[in-house]
Scaffold this motif. Structure first.
Motif, short mmCIF file in Angstrom:
data_model
loop_
_atom_site.label_atom_id
_atom_site.label_comp_id
_atom_site.label_asym_id
_atom_site.label_seq_id
_atom_site.Cartn_x
_atom_site.Cartn_y
_atom_site.Cartn_z
N ARG A 121 -0.23 6.96 9.94
CA ARG A 121 -0.47 5.58 10.64
C ARG A 121 -1.38 6.04 11.60
O ARG A 121 -1.99 4.99 12.39
CB ARG A 121 1.56 5.78 11.85
CG ARG A 121 1.52 5.31 12.70
CD ARG A 121 0.87 3.41 12.82
NE ARG A 121 0.68 2.76 13.47
CZ ARG A 121 0.02 1.41 13.07
NH1 ARG A 121 -0.10 1.16 12.38
NH2 ARG A 121 -0.20 0.79 14.55
N GLU A 122 -1.25 7.62 11.75
CA GLU A 122 -3.02 7.52 12.22
C GLU A 122 -3.88 6.91 11.88
O GLU A 122 -5.16 6.57 12.35
CB GLU A 122 -2.68 9.49 12.88
CG GLU A 122 -2.05 10.12 14.16
CD GLU A 122 -1.75 11.81 13.33
OE1 GLU A 122 -0.83 11.41 14.80
OE2 GLU A 122 -3.17 11.81 13.52
N GLN A 167 -4.16 3.76 12.20
CA GLN A 167 -5.25 2.50 13.26
C GLN A 167 -5.89 3.19 13.64
O GLN A 167 -6.44 2.65 14.55
CB GLN A 167 -3.46 3.82 14.53
CG GLN A 167 -2.83 3.01 15.23
CD GLN A 167 -1.95 3.46 16.25
OE1 GLN A 167 -1.25 4.84 16.14
NE2 GLN A 167 -1.16 2.37 17.26
N GLY A 209 1.76 -1.49 11.26
CA GLY A 209 1.43 -1.85 12.38
C GLY A 209 1.35 -3.45 12.14
O GLY A 209 1.55 -4.06 12.79
#
Lengths: 343, 343, 343, 343
Positions: free
Chosen positions: D142-143, D146, D194
């Motif tokens: 996810r990091e 993002q 997301g």
């Protein structure tokens, strides 16, 4: 609302509330059959008091004698500076308390032997803080070796590199690379192979920071080992691996090899036009050996509860110290040194 | 139908049609700018003739002089036994032919020096068969080191293990583990680090098969190296890794490390109730270094066509031989030996 | 000097001297039991002549009939554009020549069936260019599946991503993602599982470059498969993976899974303060499937020499085409499509 | 001896003392700013009492109202069976208590909406037990997403396989594979990308055990997803992976991919004549997500202490439930289903 009476717990006092002492406190607290009874430290300030309160530690004292003589305490964790270990072990033994002592027991193996003698005489248990024996990776290698999966041990290889050098004040009193850092690796060599070391040859250099040379120490070393029966070993060691804590081992034998790699914060791999990227190893010993520290405490508590032998005892501490001393002599004389010369 | 005239090709004669000679023949044939003109071998039987015919080799001879004196031949590959190398290099040089010679040039570094002198005097080129310099993995490590990605070299680690020991007749005349097997690793240590070796310490043992001891050889060894400038190195070596050919290297420096792993026949991973299983490494040097052998030939041909320096030359051969001799002396005397003692 | 008569070789003519045709020529040349007799191409210029001369190809022609009718030619490789395949297969069959044909045989499965009928009637062999069946990784998965190591197949997963989209002129006539690119993956799904596909559902989108949409194509797709007996499959496909050619597969069953990873130019890993870096996968199909292309040719030649069945034949070509057509229909209608609807 | 007053702690009551409830209790106890005030369970026997005593839990009760109405309790963990969640959330909200609720909130998304409405009206916080959001591997993916490291998301792939099927009594009331098991994966698809899901297509089968079919459930499934904006996703799911818990994900985009692998009990690799072996993945969710469960609790406590938004809230719970319902409908109708149809 219901309550039940809990079975007996091992009551533990911790001497030395530095970084490693605090780790042990938290791990003791996590053990359902142990409880923390007291901590002592030479300096008791607000920070320590607040920390102790947050852990619900009933007694915080400056004087370790308050712990050693406390009849409600079954066992002592010695986490104070190395020069205090021997005296504290002797006192704990006199008081009939079991001891967990951080490594090394002392810088002088004759004093270590005195401490072990006191422990034997008192019939208490002594476990030495070789936490890596409880690490999942090293344990798995050991299991493979013990199960005979690799046959007869022929080679042992250990890589041991810190992410960054310690501060100068630490270097001054650390006892040097062999006694401070590689002592863990010397223990690993014995643990993984199940063999005793008979001869060592140490090469070292000051390649990272001249401060090590200033204090008569090295920052980079390769130590080769000859084990009883002829197997060979090698440990490479550095005070600074830019990419983080590097802790790997391999045991090679007549039927194969068992090797471990580093642990990482995640398995995530990022692939882009510029390459394939993954996380650096877990930063340092607190992260890498977090579970091992807990398992070590668990094992100590269990051996007290069940009356077993300590899984890593004073003789293991002594053996590693003697290898460290031989390595130091080898480096000074630039020749192989037999363990039998250390006496 | 159309035909065109092709540009000039390097015409090559191969002396010694054993396993390695045949590999070189096939690789020469694959090079669009090289052609195989002749092979010689002490024993020319039906099998060799049939093999040569299948490769379209125009000349097969027992006498290497038929190759050395052939005016249509530009370059010689010396793939015969080590004891013939020096004499053949001298002859080739006399005849003005370029030379590719398998390793080692000789067991006696003074003879090697004589051969190099002949080569220099004749102005021909000499490439030594350190094929691993052309291996994709080692080359990539070298590139990282050269690009400065790991900073100043501090440690070099090489693992070199054969899948199975050679037959006794090979052991007898091999020159021993250091000269026969580790000579490649000594060259790798120089190649990967870009540094010269100043001192070696060798530990060895007969742990696999007493036949090695019978011939004054060892089957397991750890050699530590001290490079100019203080960097340290270690090579571990075994004549028998049950799981196959184990060829790995790592260079560690002030900014990081570059390390290679083994190559495998496939990336397939089988996961079942009994564990996660993957292929053993590629079996042995023919499989692992297949591409490197071709690249080595390609590189030799290209250096002749373009008039460049040989990418790995007689001095590299000599340097590795001297390290091997120092290692041998170190093992005998059980003390570190400086390269400057080899003279 | 000695010569021996070599056993018969398969004499091969190659129709179409583009990139893939040239690869086949070089691979035929490497086979000790095959020889290249002729090539044809619609455009014979200096470059092609020079290339052919460097390979020693005796005949270069513009007219494929010169190859098809040549009595000294045993087998034809059809490497020309897809729209010529069916006609060339029929002609080769008429002339009694064995055929290797690049994929797909045609865009219209009824025409493909006609070509197969001609092949059957003539009793010649036809191998289709599904080179991935000869890839070391996929073969290893297939071996595990066939050996029963994973039990009954339940899931098949294939990842198939190109490093960069083709030029627009290619897109126009490619037949679209399903017929051009995923046809290999549809064949892999059948090959790896050993099962026939009964139903497909395709999702796709234009996420990379609008040029695909302009030609009614997609650049990103996920196709799910239902196999006979109920096993499920999924293929994800992209025209652009920034990090290179991504070719992985996994077969999962009642006893475990067999999965492959990408191949890389080296195993070297660089660890620095900024992370752990390794090479991107091998760039594209020429690099990744270099060995597979050779093995495919080897297999075709061997089947002719030994009179075996082609290892991947016209029916395999047809089956993959029908899956591609079903996927296309599914995308258009946004509903699952049964293979039985393709008729 | 010294004592200090500790800062305020969040006081927590846990409803449901099954396996997951006990995990939460231990994690709450490890948090320095949280304390466990009470647990309730429909059945309070000796075993539970003993366990509660060993954890020092002051109150054990059969009636959850004793917890809900307790003025000394700030927050409730709902770990009871799914059919009780909505009613308990409403009650907790009425009592002004914050809520952590295990997934799914309910099987009926309209009831879930009612519960969310009650939470909103009361102004309390609600965190849903999507523990995987706190897993080190998924978080790292996810990091990367993002941070833009992979560019625009194009493909999301999730593998989710249990080591062994649950018992029949669990299957009966589980809500089926989509609502019980894949709901985590649906949440992961939203979390990692997301993006919101717009359409799903589900394929499933009974390939492992007919007991699933008996209860109208499947044991193997592939669900494809279409996200807003056109990105595609696929989740493959099995109730039985012989080699253990298989939990992997990959997000692929215009600039690259971020992918995670499984976690293992150790990095040890055993290489022998029969192959290269490593450990199976961590056995099941308790082992694999041990740290994630703690981090989830930590995160909930921190959001209460700091007044932040819950990191994964009721709307996340609702969104995943709606995808699960769409997948169920898709399987029944064998056609893609839009999320907008679920209303």
């Amino acid at each position: 609302m219901n309550k039940i009476r809990i079975g007996n717990k091992i009551r533990i006092g911790v001497i030395g509330a530095g970084r490693i002492g605090k780790i042990h406190v938290d791990n003791i607290k996590r053990h359902p059959r142990a409880q923390i009874a007291a901590i002592s430290d030479l300096y008791v300030g607000d920070e320590l008091l607040e920390w102790a309160a947050s852990r619900g530690i009933p007694l915080v004292t400056q004087d370790s004698e308050n712990i050693l003589t406390n009849p409600d305490i079954d066992a002592i964790f010695i986490c104070s500076s190395t020069d205090t270990h021997v005296q504290l072990i002797k006192r704990a033994a006199q008081e009939g308390k079991h001891v967990f002592c951080e490594k090394p027991i002392s810088m002088d193996y004759r004093q270590t032997e005195e401490a072990l003698e006191a422990v034997r005489a008192a019939g208490v248990k002594l476990q030495v803080g070789f936490n890596r024996r409880f690490d999942h990776n090293y344990k798995r290698i050991r299991e493979h070796v013990q199960a005979g999966a690799i046959g007869d041990v022929q080679l042992v290889k250990i890589t041991s590199r810190d992410p960054a050098p310690p501060p100068e004040e630490y270097i001054e009193s650390s006892g040097g690379m062999f006694m401070d850092m590689m002592i863990h690796d010397f223990d690993m060599a014995r643990f993984l192979s199940g063999l005793e070391v008979e001869e060592v040859y140490a090469q070292g250099g000051v390649l990272i920071d001249p401060v090590f040379g200033k204090h008569g120490d090295v920052d980079t070393a390769i130590v080769t080992l000859r084990f009883e029966g002829g197997a060979l070993g090698v440990i490479d060691c550095s005070r600074k691996a830019s990419y983080g804590y590097d802790q790997r081992a391999e045991v090679f034998g007549s039927k194969g090899s068992a090797a471990s790699a580093n642990d990482h914060p995640s398995t995530a791999v990022l692939s882009t036009e510029s390459g394939v990227w993954s996380d650096k190893p877990l930063h340092f010993f607190l992260e890498r050996y977090e579970a091992a520290y807990f398992a070590e405490t668990e094992s100590f508590v269990d051996c007290l509860l069940q009356g077993n032998l300590a899984p890593v005892d004073g003789n293991d501490g002594l053996a590693a110290e003697r290898i460290a001393l031989a390595a130091k002599m080898s480096l000074q004389k630039n020749r192989p040194v037999k363990l039998s010369e250390i006496m």
